[in-house]
Design a protein around this motif. Structure first.
Motif, PDB file in Angstrom:
ATOM      1  N   PHE A  58     -48.857 -73.401 -76.608  1.00 45.80           N
ATOM      2  CA  PHE A  58     -48.804 -74.687 -75.902  1.00 45.80           C
ATOM      3  C   PHE A  58     -49.254 -74.560 -74.449  1.00 45.80           C
ATOM      4  O   PHE A  58     -49.261 -75.548 -73.713  1.00 45.80           O
ATOM      5  CB  PHE A  58     -47.386 -75.266 -75.970  1.00 45.80           C
ATOM      6  N   MET A  59     -49.632 -73.365 -74.058  1.00 46.38           N
ATOM      7  CA  MET A  59     -50.097 -73.156 -72.692  1.00 46.38           C
ATOM      8  C   MET A  59     -51.384 -73.917 -72.371  1.00 46.38           C
ATOM      9  O   MET A  59     -51.535 -74.423 -71.245  1.00 46.38           O
ATOM     10  CB  MET A  59     -50.279 -71.663 -72.413  1.00 46.38           C
ATOM     11  N   PRO A  60     -52.349 -74.031 -73.324  1.00 47.56           N
ATOM     12  CA  PRO A  60     -53.535 -74.843 -73.011  1.00 47.56           C
ATOM     13  C   PRO A  60     -53.184 -76.275 -72.635  1.00 47.56           C
ATOM     14  O   PRO A  60     -53.732 -76.829 -71.666  1.00 47.56           O
ATOM     15  CB  PRO A  60     -54.348 -74.779 -74.306  1.00 47.56           C
ATOM     16  N   ALA A  61     -52.258 -76.883 -73.395  1.00 49.97           N
ATOM     17  CA  ALA A  61     -51.852 -78.256 -73.080  1.00 49.97           C
ATOM     18  C   ALA A  61     -51.182 -78.314 -71.705  1.00 49.97           C
ATOM     19  O   ALA A  61     -51.452 -79.226 -70.911  1.00 49.97           O
ATOM     20  CB  ALA A  61     -50.898 -78.781 -74.156  1.00 49.97           C
ATOM     21  N   ALA A  62     -50.318 -77.326 -71.414  1.00 45.18           N
ATOM     22  CA  ALA A  62     -49.642 -77.299 -70.117  1.00 45.18           C
ATOM     23  C   ALA A  62     -50.651 -77.130 -68.981  1.00 45.18           C
ATOM     24  O   ALA A  62     -50.524 -77.758 -67.916  1.00 45.18           O
ATOM     25  CB  ALA A  62     -48.623 -76.157 -70.091  1.00 45.18           C
ATOM     26  N   THR A  63     -51.674 -76.307 -69.225  1.00 45.68           N
ATOM     27  CA  THR A  63     -52.710 -76.097 -68.213  1.00 45.68           C
ATOM     28  C   THR A  63     -53.447 -77.398 -67.899  1.00 45.68           C
ATOM     29  O   THR A  63     -53.689 -77.739 -66.734  1.00 45.68           O
ATOM     30  CB  THR A  63     -53.722 -75.039 -68.705  1.00 45.68           C
ATOM     31  N   VAL A  64     -53.793 -78.136 -68.940  1.00 42.83           N
ATOM     32  CA  VAL A  64     -54.511 -79.406 -68.754  1.00 42.83           C
ATOM     33  C   VAL A  64     -53.626 -80.424 -68.053  1.00 42.83           C
ATOM     34  O   VAL A  64     -54.069 -81.138 -67.146  1.00 42.83           O
ATOM     35  CB  VAL A  64     -55.007 -79.943 -70.108  1.00 42.83           C
ATOM     36  N   TRP A  65     -52.377 -80.513 -68.464  1.00 49.23           N
ATOM     37  CA  TRP A  65     -51.471 -81.475 -67.838  1.00 49.23           C
ATOM     38  C   TRP A  65     -51.289 -81.167 -66.347  1.00 49.23           C
ATOM     39  O   TRP A  65     -51.234 -82.077 -65.527  1.00 49.23           O
ATOM     40  CB  TRP A  65     -50.114 -81.465 -68.556  1.00 49.23           C
ATOM     41  N   LEU A  66     -51.193 -79.880 -66.009  1.00 50.52           N
ATOM     42  CA  LEU A  66     -51.055 -79.511 -64.595  1.00 50.52           C
ATOM     43  C   LEU A  66     -52.345 -79.806 -63.821  1.00 50.52           C
ATOM     44  O   LEU A  66     -52.306 -80.314 -62.694  1.00 50.52           O
ATOM     45  CB  LEU A  66     -50.703 -78.029 -64.475  1.00 50.52           C
ATOM     46  N   ALA A  67     -53.473 -79.495 -64.449  1.00 52.92           N
ATOM     47  CA  ALA A  67     -54.750 -79.719 -63.773  1.00 52.92           C
ATOM     48  C   ALA A  67     -54.979 -81.195 -63.489  1.00 52.92           C
ATOM     49  O   ALA A  67     -55.551 -81.561 -62.461  1.00 52.92           O
ATOM     50  CB  ALA A  67     -55.887 -79.155 -64.631  1.00 52.92           C
ATOM     51  N   TYR A  68     -54.549 -82.044 -64.402  1.00 50.90           N
ATOM     52  CA  TYR A  68     -54.777 -83.484 -64.261  1.00 50.90           C
ATOM     53  C   TYR A  68     -53.504 -84.225 -63.860  1.00 50.90           C
ATOM     54  O   TYR A  68     -53.403 -85.439 -64.060  1.00 50.90           O
ATOM     55  CB  TYR A  68     -55.319 -84.060 -65.568  1.00 50.90           C
ATOM     56  N   SER A  69     -52.544 -83.525 -63.314  1.00 46.69           N
ATOM     57  CA  SER A  69     -51.286 -84.172 -62.929  1.00 46.69           C
ATOM     58  C   SER A  69     -51.506 -85.280 -61.900  1.00 46.69           C
ATOM     59  O   SER A  69     -50.814 -86.305 -61.913  1.00 46.69           O
ATOM     60  CB  SER A  69     -50.308 -83.127 -62.369  1.00 46.69           C
ATOM     61  N   GLY A  70     -52.493 -85.078 -61.006  1.00 47.70           N
ATOM     62  CA  GLY A  70     -52.779 -86.119 -60.026  1.00 47.70           C
ATOM     63  C   GLY A  70     -53.220 -87.405 -60.679  1.00 47.70           C
ATOM     64  O   GLY A  70     -52.868 -88.507 -60.243  1.00 47.70           O
ATOM     65  N   TYR A  71     -53.985 -87.310 -61.751  1.00 46.03           N
ATOM     66  CA  TYR A  71     -54.439 -88.495 -62.466  1.00 46.03           C
ATOM     67  C   TYR A  71     -53.304 -89.105 -63.287  1.00 46.03           C
ATOM     68  O   TYR A  71     -53.142 -90.322 -63.343  1.00 46.03           O
ATOM     69  CB  TYR A  71     -55.593 -88.121 -63.390  1.00 46.03           C
ATOM     70  N   ILE A  72     -52.516 -88.239 -63.938  1.00 48.08           N
ATOM     71  CA  ILE A  72     -51.453 -88.717 -64.815  1.00 48.08           C
ATOM     72  C   ILE A  72     -50.438 -89.552 -64.058  1.00 48.08           C
ATOM     73  O   ILE A  72     -49.988 -90.599 -64.541  1.00 48.08           O
ATOM     74  CB  ILE A  72     -50.753 -87.523 -65.505  1.00 48.08           C
ATOM     75  N   PHE A  73     -50.074 -89.122 -62.855  1.00 48.46           N
ATOM     76  CA  PHE A  73     -48.988 -89.785 -62.131  1.00 48.46           C
ATOM     77  C   PHE A  73     -49.450 -90.809 -61.104  1.00 48.46           C
ATOM     78  O   PHE A  73     -48.630 -91.431 -60.443  1.00 48.46           O
ATOM     79  CB  PHE A  73     -48.114 -88.734 -61.434  1.00 48.46           C
ATOM     80  N   GLN A  74     -50.772 -90.982 -60.995  1.00 53.49           N
ATOM     81  CA  GLN A  74     -51.220 -91.977 -60.030  1.00 53.49           C
ATOM     82  C   GLN A  74     -51.090 -93.372 -60.643  1.00 53.49           C
ATOM     83  O   GLN A  74     -51.085 -93.537 -61.856  1.00 53.49           O
ATOM     84  CB  GLN A  74     -52.667 -91.717 -59.622  1.00 53.49           C
ATOM     85  N   SER A  75     -50.985 -94.351 -59.819  1.00 48.72           N
ATOM     86  CA  SER A  75     -50.870 -95.725 -60.296  1.00 48.72           C
ATOM     87  C   SER A  75     -52.264 -96.306 -60.494  1.00 48.72           C
ATOM     88  O   SER A  75     -53.262 -95.738 -60.081  1.00 48.72           O
ATOM     89  CB  SER A  75     -50.092 -96.578 -59.286  1.00 48.72           C
ATOM     90  N   GLY A  76     -52.310 -97.444 -61.133  1.00 48.00           N
ATOM     91  CA  GLY A  76     -53.584 -98.110 -61.349  1.00 48.00           C
ATOM     92  C   GLY A  76     -54.170 -97.748 -62.696  1.00 48.00           C
ATOM     93  O   GLY A  76     -53.540 -97.092 -63.525  1.00 48.00           O
ATOM     94  N   SER A  77     -55.386 -98.211 -62.907  1.00 44.02           N
ATOM     95  CA  SER A  77     -56.012 -98.012 -64.226  1.00 44.02           C
ATOM     96  C   SER A  77     -57.408 -97.421 -64.077  1.00 44.02           C
ATOM     97  O   SER A  77     -58.339 -97.834 -64.759  1.00 44.02           O
ATOM     98  CB  SER A  77     -56.081 -99.350 -64.971  1.00 44.02           C
ATOM     99  N   MET A  78     -57.560 -96.481 -63.175  1.00 46.07           N
ATOM    100  CA  MET A  78     -58.855 -95.865 -62.979  1.00 46.07           C
ATOM    101  C   MET A  78     -59.259 -95.082 -64.231  1.00 46.07           C
ATOM    102  O   MET A  78     -58.485 -94.279 -64.736  1.00 46.07           O
ATOM    103  CB  MET A  78     -58.809 -94.906 -61.779  1.00 46.07           C
TER     104      MET A  78
END
Length: 381
Positions: A97-117
């Motif tokens: 599950f490390m690949p998924a964790a790596t992606v989630w961390l890499a894109y954490s800025g996008y995941i938690f930002q508001s809006g619908s970019m």
């Protein structure tokens, strides 16, 4: 086409509930459920997009891009656990599950930002985001290759433990895994043509891709629900110092052939003695007439440890257990086919009496040893 995605989503929920409520669930069932639900979540995202509700539920679908890193690992873990006798969860499974964790961390800025970019407009700099992108892109393809290798290894090694491959060869799972590969090919082709060659494929192309996935989910859920478990009747099939001793469980695909006996303490005299016991027992007791005979059963009936039986058959006869038993079955069939008392007996009746449990396996194995079909051998042509 939004109805297709909704049907697929409902189907995954139904199959998941069906597997959850079945008796005698195994660890492999847990991974199967997780895999099916992950696919269902992706189909539901498609439904939201094509039904016009995607933007209004943006918070639910923000991590849609990360589903891709779970498909491959979950399929691989399902295959690992269904081909293993060990029913316990291993901490090492978390590594997948490390690949998924790596992606989630890499894109954490996008995941938690508001809006619908749109994700395509999110282009921060940094090496970590680039690593996350390539991990996202190729993880499932990498695990698809691992899954195919795992299944091929299992099919080859299983012949060291079973005398019949029906119900244990996982041919259905091999076919379905290659079916998942077709889906991956369609997805990769769409990505390369659209993202790198800037070629817009017809809209129906995407629908075909996901139609394949819906059909795949149904087949996987159906056969996965029916699968009883390879080792349900052989908890200690691949190891142990004595019959019934439950040492550390191992995976069939981890078992080595003849090479694993290079440093064995089994000397030549003991090896010959065990071989004599085995051949005498096979000739007198005819255990091969039991179509469910496996190496553990033979171990229990001869009081010879499983690993010693396997070693003797491999090193002394240069055969695996499957070949060892089926050679006796073929020789018995040859005798009965030429016996005047069995002249009017149906060929398949003779096959069943000799321990074969299907027409296809009997004909293929018989022809391998005689270069003739049973009918040709009986007629002497």
């Amino acid at each position: 086409m939004d109805n297709l995605y909704l049907i697929g989503t409902i189907q995954t929920l139904f199959l998941a509930v069906l597997i959850v409520t079945k008796k005698h669930k195994k660890l492999s069932d847990v991974f199967l459920i997780a895999f099916i639900l992950t696919l269902g979540l992706r189909l539901f995202s498609n439904f939201l997009e094509y039904s016009g509700m995607y933007e209004s539920t943006r918070l639910i679908t923000l991590i849609e891009f990360a589903y891709w890193t779970l498909f491959g690992p979950l399929l691989y873990l399902y295959i690992c656990t269904i081909t293993s006798e060990d029913r316990k969860f291993k901490p090492v499974y978390l590594v997948h599950f490390m690949p998924a964790a790596t992606v989630w961390l890499a894109y954490s800025g996008y995941i938690f930002q508001s809006g619908s970019m749109p994700l395509s407009d999110y282009k921060p700099g940094g090496i970590f985001i680039k690593i996350g992108f390539y991990v996202w892109l190729f993880t499932t393809h990498f695990y698809f290759v691992l899954s195919i290798v795992k299944l091929h290894l299992y099919q080859r090694k299983a012949r060291h433990y079973f005398s019949q491959m029906k119900n244990v060869d996982l041919h259905w799972l091999m076919v379905l895994t290659y079916g998942f590969g077709i889906f991956l090919f369609f997805s990769l082709f769409q990505l390369l043509t659209g993202g790198y060659l800037h070629i817009d494929l017809p809209e129906y192309y995407s629908h075909i891709k996901w139609f394949i996935m819906v059909a795949y989910i149904f087949a996987l859920g159906y056969y996965g629900y029916k699968q009883k478990g390879i080792f349900s009747d052989a908890d200690n099939l691949s190891g142990g110092d004595s019959p019934g001793t439950n040492n550390n469980s191992t995976d069939v695909t981890d078992a080595k052939p003849v090479e694993k006996y290079a440093k064995s303490k089994l000397d030549a005299a003991e090896s010959k003695s065990i071989l004599n016991i085995l051949t005498s027992f096979m000739e007198k007791e005819k255990p091969y007439t039991d179509d469910e005979l496996n190496i553990r059963t033979l171990s229990e009936r001869t009081d010879i440890p499983i690993h010693k039986i396997s070693q003797v058959i491999n090193s002394e006869l240069k055969k695996n257990f499957y070949e060892f038993v089926n050679e006796y079955r073929v020789n018995k069939a040859k005798t009965l086919l030429k016996d005047p008392e069995y002249e009017h007996e149906k060929i398949m009746s003779i096959a069943y009496d000799c321990g074969f449990n299907s027409k296809s396996s009997f004909f293929s194995i018989f022809k391998k040893y005689t270069s003739q079909t049973p009918a040709q051998y009986r007629s002497g042509k």
